[in-house]
Write a protein that holds these residues in place. Sequence first.
Motif, PDB file in Angstrom:
ATOM      1  N   GLU A 208     -12.649  14.095 -26.921  1.00 37.35           N
ATOM      2  CA  GLU A 208     -11.341  14.752 -26.938  1.00 37.35           C
ATOM      3  C   GLU A 208     -10.482  14.275 -25.767  1.00 37.35           C
ATOM      4  N   TRP A 209     -11.098  14.150 -24.609  1.00 40.23           N
ATOM      5  CA  TRP A 209     -10.360  13.729 -23.419  1.00 40.23           C
ATOM      6  C   TRP A 209      -9.852  12.299 -23.537  1.00 40.23           C
ATOM      7  N   ARG A 210     -10.489  11.488 -24.376  1.00 41.62           N
ATOM      8  CA  ARG A 210     -10.068  10.095 -24.541  1.00 41.62           C
ATOM      9  C   ARG A 210      -9.148   9.897 -25.743  1.00 41.62           C
ATOM     10  N   GLU A 211      -8.827  10.969 -26.449  1.00 39.63           N
ATOM     11  CA  GLU A 211      -8.008  10.864 -27.658  1.00 39.63           C
ATOM     12  C   GLU A 211      -6.519  10.933 -27.313  1.00 39.63           C
ATOM     13  N   ASN A 212      -5.763   9.951 -27.799  1.00 39.65           N
ATOM     14  CA  ASN A 212      -4.323   9.942 -27.565  1.00 39.65           C
ATOM     15  C   ASN A 212      -3.667  11.199 -28.139  1.00 39.65           C
ATOM     16  N   PHE A 213      -2.666  11.703 -27.427  1.00 36.67           N
ATOM     17  CA  PHE A 213      -1.894  12.891 -27.791  1.00 36.67           C
ATOM     18  C   PHE A 213      -2.696  14.184 -27.668  1.00 36.67           C
ATOM     19  N   VAL A 214      -3.932  14.071 -27.196  1.00 42.68           N
ATOM     20  CA  VAL A 214      -4.744  15.266 -26.904  1.00 42.68           C
ATOM     21  C   VAL A 214      -5.139  15.197 -25.437  1.00 42.68           C
ATOM     22  N   GLY A 215      -6.153  14.392 -25.147  1.00 45.33           N
ATOM     23  CA  GLY A 215      -6.526  14.125 -23.764  1.00 45.33           C
ATOM     24  C   GLY A 215      -6.986  15.338 -22.980  1.00 45.33           C
ATOM     25  N   VAL A 216      -7.040  15.161 -21.668  1.00 48.34           N
ATOM     26  CA  VAL A 216      -7.341  16.257 -20.743  1.00 48.34           C
ATOM     27  C   VAL A 216      -6.059  17.080 -20.594  1.00 48.34           C
ATOM     28  N   GLN A 217      -6.177  18.399 -20.724  1.00 51.44           N
ATOM     29  CA  GLN A 217      -4.989  19.245 -20.691  1.00 51.44           C
ATOM     30  C   GLN A 217      -5.106  20.307 -19.602  1.00 51.44           C
ATOM     31  N   ALA A 218      -3.953  20.680 -19.047  1.00 49.51           N
ATOM     32  CA  ALA A 218      -3.912  21.742 -18.035  1.00 49.51           C
ATOM     33  C   ALA A 218      -2.536  22.384 -18.058  1.00 49.51           C
ATOM     34  N   LEU A 219      -2.509  23.707 -17.945  1.00 49.44           N
ATOM     35  CA  LEU A 219      -1.248  24.447 -17.919  1.00 49.44           C
ATOM     36  C   LEU A 219      -0.762  24.565 -16.482  1.00 49.44           C
ATOM     37  N   TYR A 220       0.460  24.073 -16.248  1.00 47.47           N
ATOM     38  CA  TYR A 220       1.103  24.245 -14.947  1.00 47.47           C
ATOM     39  C   TYR A 220       2.006  25.473 -15.065  1.00 47.47           C
ATOM     40  N   LYS A 221       1.505  26.610 -14.615  1.00 49.32           N
ATOM     41  CA  LYS A 221       2.156  27.899 -14.848  1.00 49.32           C
ATOM     42  C   LYS A 221       3.561  28.015 -14.241  1.00 49.32           C
ATOM     43  N   PRO A 222       3.821  27.512 -13.013  1.00 50.08           N
ATOM     44  CA  PRO A 222       5.169  27.684 -12.450  1.00 50.08           C
ATOM     45  C   PRO A 222       6.288  27.144 -13.335  1.00 50.08           C
ATOM     46  N   ALA A 223       6.015  26.092 -14.097  1.00 47.99           N
ATOM     47  CA  ALA A 223       7.036  25.517 -14.981  1.00 47.99           C
ATOM     48  C   ALA A 223       6.754  25.789 -16.454  1.00 47.99           C
ATOM     49  N   ASN A 224       5.597  26.383 -16.740  1.00 49.67           N
ATOM     50  CA  ASN A 224       5.152  26.623 -18.114  1.00 49.67           C
ATOM     51  C   ASN A 224       5.065  25.313 -18.893  1.00 49.67           C
ATOM     52  N   PHE A 225       4.471  24.299 -18.243  1.00 53.60           N
ATOM     53  CA  PHE A 225       4.247  22.995 -18.864  1.00 53.60           C
ATOM     54  C   PHE A 225       2.768  22.837 -19.191  1.00 53.60           C
ATOM     55  N   LEU A 226       2.477  22.326 -20.384  1.00 53.22           N
ATOM     56  CA  LEU A 226       1.116  21.936 -20.727  1.00 53.22           C
ATOM     57  C   LEU A 226       1.016  20.431 -20.520  1.00 53.22           C
ATOM     58  N   ILE A 227       0.411  20.040 -19.411  1.00 56.55           N
ATOM     59  CA  ILE A 227       0.307  18.624 -19.053  1.00 56.55           C
ATOM     60  C   ILE A 227      -0.925  18.032 -19.724  1.00 56.55           C
ATOM     61  N   PHE A 228      -0.801  16.797 -20.230  1.00 56.38           N
ATOM     62  CA  PHE A 228      -1.957  16.166 -20.861  1.00 56.38           C
ATOM     63  C   PHE A 228      -1.931  14.661 -20.658  1.00 56.38           C
ATOM     64  N   GLY A 229      -3.108  14.060 -20.725  1.00 61.87           N
ATOM     65  CA  GLY A 229      -3.240  12.618 -20.603  1.00 61.87           C
ATOM     66  C   GLY A 229      -4.616  12.182 -21.063  1.00 61.87           C
ATOM     67  N   ALA A 230      -4.686  11.068 -21.785  1.00 60.11           N
ATOM     68  CA  ALA A 230      -5.955  10.565 -22.317  1.00 60.11           C
ATOM     69  C   ALA A 230      -6.569   9.566 -21.338  1.00 60.11           C
ATOM     70  N   VAL A 231      -7.761   9.881 -20.864  1.00 67.48           N
ATOM     71  CA  VAL A 231      -8.453   9.008 -19.916  1.00 67.48           C
ATOM     72  C   VAL A 231      -9.201   7.913 -20.677  1.00 67.48           C
ATOM     73  N   ASP A 232      -9.455   6.797 -20.000  1.00 69.17           N
ATOM     74  CA  ASP A 232     -10.290   5.749 -20.579  1.00 69.17           C
ATOM     75  C   ASP A 232     -11.769   6.091 -20.413  1.00 69.17           C
ATOM     76  N   ASP A 233     -12.128   6.521 -19.197  1.00 67.11           N
ATOM     77  CA  ASP A 233     -13.532   6.837 -18.942  1.00 67.11           C
ATOM     78  C   ASP A 233     -13.647   7.735 -17.716  1.00 67.11           C
ATOM     79  N   ILE A 234     -14.801   8.360 -17.607  1.00 66.84           N
ATOM     80  CA  ILE A 234     -15.133   9.187 -16.446  1.00 66.84           C
ATOM     81  C   ILE A 234     -16.580   8.894 -16.081  1.00 66.84           C
ATOM     82  N   TRP A 235     -16.825   8.650 -14.814  1.00 67.03           N
ATOM     83  CA  TRP A 235     -18.175   8.484 -14.315  1.00 67.03           C
ATOM     84  C   TRP A 235     -18.546   9.676 -13.424  1.00 67.03           C
ATOM     85  N   LYS A 236     -19.799   9.741 -13.047  1.00 70.20           N
ATOM     86  CA  LYS A 236     -20.255  10.824 -12.173  1.00 70.20           C
ATOM     87  C   LYS A 236     -21.195  10.256 -11.117  1.00 70.20           C
ATOM     88  N   ASN A 237     -20.988  10.665  -9.862  1.00 68.99           N
ATOM     89  CA  ASN A 237     -21.838  10.178  -8.775  1.00 68.99           C
ATOM     90  C   ASN A 237     -22.930  11.188  -8.429  1.00 68.99           C
TER      91      ASN A 237
END
Length: 265
Positions: A100-129
């Motif tokens: 889901e996070w890598r899907e265009n027009f969906v991506g990782v989403q987060a609500l920025y409450k002060p502006a009431n914006f739902l920000i989103f962006g599709a990542v290519d990859d995520i690693w973990k250390n």
Amino acid sequence: MADNPYGYKKSKNTYTPEQKNAFKLSRSKIDLFTECKRCFFLDRRFGVGRPQGAPFTLNIAVDALMKKEFDIHRADQTTHPLLKSYGVDAVPFQHEKMNEWRENFVGVQALYKPANFLIFGAVDDIWKNPDGEVIVVDYKATSKEGVVDKLEDTKWHNGYRRQMEIYQWLLEQNDLKVSDTGYFVYVNGQKDKKAFDSKLEFDVKLIAYTGKRDWIPKILDDIKKLLDTEEVPEAGDGCDYCTYRTIAGETLRDYVKSNGKKLFK
């Protein structure tokens, strides 16, 4: 107005100052705001976006193959040889929302409450250390002369930096522990071969970048102020799109005025 033979359509995701629902705002639209506020205003208030160029199909193919390659290591929880060669102790991140996070027009989403914006962006990859931090990874494919092993102070590379930082911010808003250091897997097509021979060969570099996310709330507040106003902002410095619109509009206006012609049938 005459029919549009090219299939251009206005966007339906436009902002109105009185709306109550959260307004969806993509990572790329935030970047558009930094580039030209007038283009952004026309896009998000009136649905008139910039004309889209031809898709970078070779880049898309490289992106898809890179994801398949890293997904093999994701399934096995092993370190990719590229990471080993750079001494990066990390494995591809396993998470139920990864697709889901890598899907265009969906991506990782987060609500920025002060502006009431739902920000989103599709990542290519995520690693973990080993410290449990997630690492944002972005694939970049190009074909440039010489070796590309660092980010330069250019329009394109500054855009890459902002892209990385917004992804880091989005994951942080989803309660993940995010590493300040992200990586660009930079794939550079070689043009110095004697012949094509039905194949392209690439140099692959891993470029580390330490992101800063403190600018993001401020720019979202600025976007909110702009969208709530009725005044059309100034064009961005050197914006070719705004220059074209101005010259084309003035030319059409003068032609209609001097010849008594109708602009549209």
